[in-house]
Scaffold this motif. Structure first.
Motif, short mmCIF file in Angstrom:
data_model
loop_
_atom_site.label_atom_id
_atom_site.label_comp_id
_atom_site.label_asym_id
_atom_site.label_seq_id
_atom_site.Cartn_x
_atom_site.Cartn_y
_atom_site.Cartn_z
N GLU A 247 0.85 -1.21 0.00
CA GLU A 247 0.00 0.00 0.00
C GLU A 247 0.88 1.25 0.00
OE1 GLU A 247 -3.76 0.49 2.14
OE2 GLU A 247 -3.35 -1.46 3.06
N ARG A 275 -8.60 -3.19 4.90
CA ARG A 275 -7.52 -2.76 4.02
C ARG A 275 -7.86 -3.04 2.56
NH1 ARG A 275 -6.06 1.00 6.27
NH2 ARG A 275 -4.96 1.32 4.32
N HIS A 278 -10.09 -0.31 1.40
CA HIS A 278 -9.34 0.93 1.15
C HIS A 278 -8.55 0.84 -0.16
CE1 HIS A 278 -10.29 3.30 4.61
NE2 HIS A 278 -9.82 2.43 5.48
N GLU A 281 -10.78 1.31 -3.04
CA GLU A 281 -11.15 2.73 -3.13
C GLU A 281 -10.05 3.53 -3.82
OE1 GLU A 281 -12.95 6.30 -0.28
OE2 GLU A 281 -12.25 4.43 0.64
N LYS A 282 -8.80 3.22 -3.47
CA LYS A 282 -7.66 3.91 -4.10
C LYS A 282 -7.61 3.62 -5.59
CE LYS A 282 -5.37 5.55 -0.40
NZ LYS A 282 -4.99 6.96 -0.22
N LEU A 293 -15.85 -2.92 2.66
CA LEU A 293 -16.03 -2.12 3.87
C LEU A 293 -17.24 -2.63 4.66
CD1 LEU A 293 -15.28 1.51 2.60
CD2 LEU A 293 -13.77 -0.04 3.85
N ALA A 309 -14.97 4.32 8.17
CA ALA A 309 -14.56 4.22 6.76
C ALA A 309 -15.77 4.25 5.83
CB ALA A 309 -13.76 2.94 6.53
#
Length: 468
Positions: A247, A275, A278, A281-282, A293, A309
């Motif tokens: 990450e 994680r 996330h 999402e990135k 999530l 989140a």
């Protein structure tokens, strides 16, 4: 149901049967030791005491049963009685290592850690098997930890590892000490030296990776976690840490792959699911992101990072209704979580639900969130609601935490002028402009009607002339 003499539970079953029938059965001392150990491990102290009493009646000269008796007395904080027994045992067997260990334990429980160390060092001196003293070294290391003497603790934990290279608890403690001392480079040097001799120790590679991660040497950390996985391809912790490194390197697809391996190897963890969410999402894969999530909070409804989140996910997309739905669920699950209430207030404020927003800020303050913006945001909402006195009271509380703060003083000034308390208004406005003239826009923003008041304009313009 029949049990053979070889059944490991046979002694326990006979013992419990004896307690129910009040018959007196004979057990050898080893059987009693196993029974007592079982009860202590299970936290059944009363039954352990019963077994010790009966055991000593049948085997009054058993040193090991007396040592279990000492263990119980220590648990019950009966240190004098424990010491009396230990002195007696020491006279009987002056070289019994376990007697020294229990003596040190009694001292440690009374915060006499230096004396405990002396006893343990004496035990090492008397030891007939110096190659098997890792337990004693570990106990000394722990006593030094209690004393916050981390350098000395490192010395003895290292001795443990020298004697027993598979003592991973001691290895962890060495690195814990280095971490506490902020000695990452020393930890790295030690681990590299250890790995020169034990290249397939996955625990050491894992610890080395964590050290490189701490100093932001992500490529080296990644390589270390790779070696940990080569040493043990079922090592869940290594995949998790490797995911975190990836990450940081913005290699989100690879990070997801590593986190997903942990889901296949073991029960899904909320951390890995979060994680993954996330990472998606990135990558801009919103559907996959929200899916994971939501799986996070399904897996662990008490994980605040999961609810936060999801709420922030919808807030970023300006979907405040969905954000409110999820933060409401979070608050209902844990009404004492200050992070939930702060976000609850923010979401409601965006939706212009001012009463609910004020409630959120008030609850945040009640739960100890004394950040300046919490006081100010609550005050501004109370002003919008026309609750001037409540806003004043809120700001006076804020001034106890943030004395001489211009943002607080401008608001107090505006409120007092609005409430026709001219002297108080004058006092706080003069304070405000002296503290920070540039913040005088607060009056125009929050109290536009006051902006044209002659007294207000005079104080602000006089301060400008003075400052020039």
């Amino acid at each position: 149901m029949e049990y053979s003499q070889n059944d490991e539970n046979f002694s326990l079953i006979r013992f419990e049967s004896m307690l129910k029938t009040n018959d007196i059965l004979f057990f050898d001392s080893n059987e009693f030791e196993n029974i007592i150990h079982h009860y202590l491990e299970s936290g059944k102290i009363a039954l352990a005491k019963r077994a010790i009493k009966l055991g000593l009646e049948q085997h009054p000269s058993s040193i090991n049963l007396r040592l279990y008796q000492v263990e119980i007395l220590v648990i019950e904080n009966k240190f004098e009685e424990a010491n009396d027994i230990l002195d007696m045992l020491n006279d009987l067997e002056p070289n019994n290592e376990e007697v020294y260990i229990q003596k040190a334990n009694v001292l440690s429980k009374q915060d006499e850690h230096e004396k405990a160390i002396e006893i343990l060092l004496l035990a090492i001196d008397k030891s007939k098997t110096p190659d098997d003293d890792s337990d004693l070294y570990a106990l000394i290391g722990m006593e030094y930890l209690f004393l916050d003497q981390f350098e000395n603790a490192i010395i003895y934990f290292k001795k443990c590892v020298e004697v027993d290279t598979t003592d991973y608890s001691a290895l962890h403690n060495i690195i814990y000490c280095y971490d506490f001392l902020n000695q990452n480079s020393e930890a790295i040097t030690y681990l590299n030296s250890f790995l020169d001799n034990h290249p397939y120790c996955e625990v050491a590679w894992h610890q080395l990776g964590r050290q490189y991660f701490a100093i932001k040497e992500y490529a080296k950390a990644n390589a270390a976690f790779d070696f940990a996985i080569i040493s043990d391809d079922t090592f869940v912790g290594a995949y998790i840490e490797k995911g975190k490194v990836l990450e940081k390197l913005k290699q989100y697809d690879d990070a997801i792959e590593n986190y997903k391996i942990t889901l296949a190897l073991d029960e899904p963890t909320s951390f890995a699911l979060l994680r993954i969410g996330h990472c998606y999402e990135k990558l801009g894969e919103d559907d996959m992101a929200i899916q994971f999530l939501k799986k996070t909070v399904d897996e662990d409804p008490l994980l605040d990072k999961g609810w936060l989140a999801i709420t922030k996910f919808y807030m970023k997309r300006l979907d405040y209704q969905k954000a409110l739905y999820y933060i409401n669920k979070a608050v209902n699950i844990d009404g004492d979580n200050v992070l939930y209430w702060k976000l609850y207030a923010t979401v409601n404020k965006r939706l212009n639900f001012l009463e609910e927003a004020e409630r959120g800020y008030k609850r945040s303050l009640e739960l100890g969130n004394y950040e300046l913006d919490t006081w100010l945001d609550r005050s501004d909402i109370l002003i919008s609601l026309g609750e001037y006195e409540a806003s004043v009271y809120n700001l006076l509380q804020a001034s106890e935490f943030y004395p001489e703060n211009a943002e607080v003083e401008y608001r107090l000034a505006g409120l007092y002028f609005t409430m026709h308390q001219i002297e108080e208004g004058r006092f706080h406005l003069k304070n405000a402009v002296q503290l920070n003239y540039e913040y005088n826009f607060i009056i125009a923003e929050l109290f536009p009607k006051l902006n044209e008041r002659a007294i207000v304009r005079a104080i602000i313009s006089d301060s400008k002339k003075t400052s020039n």
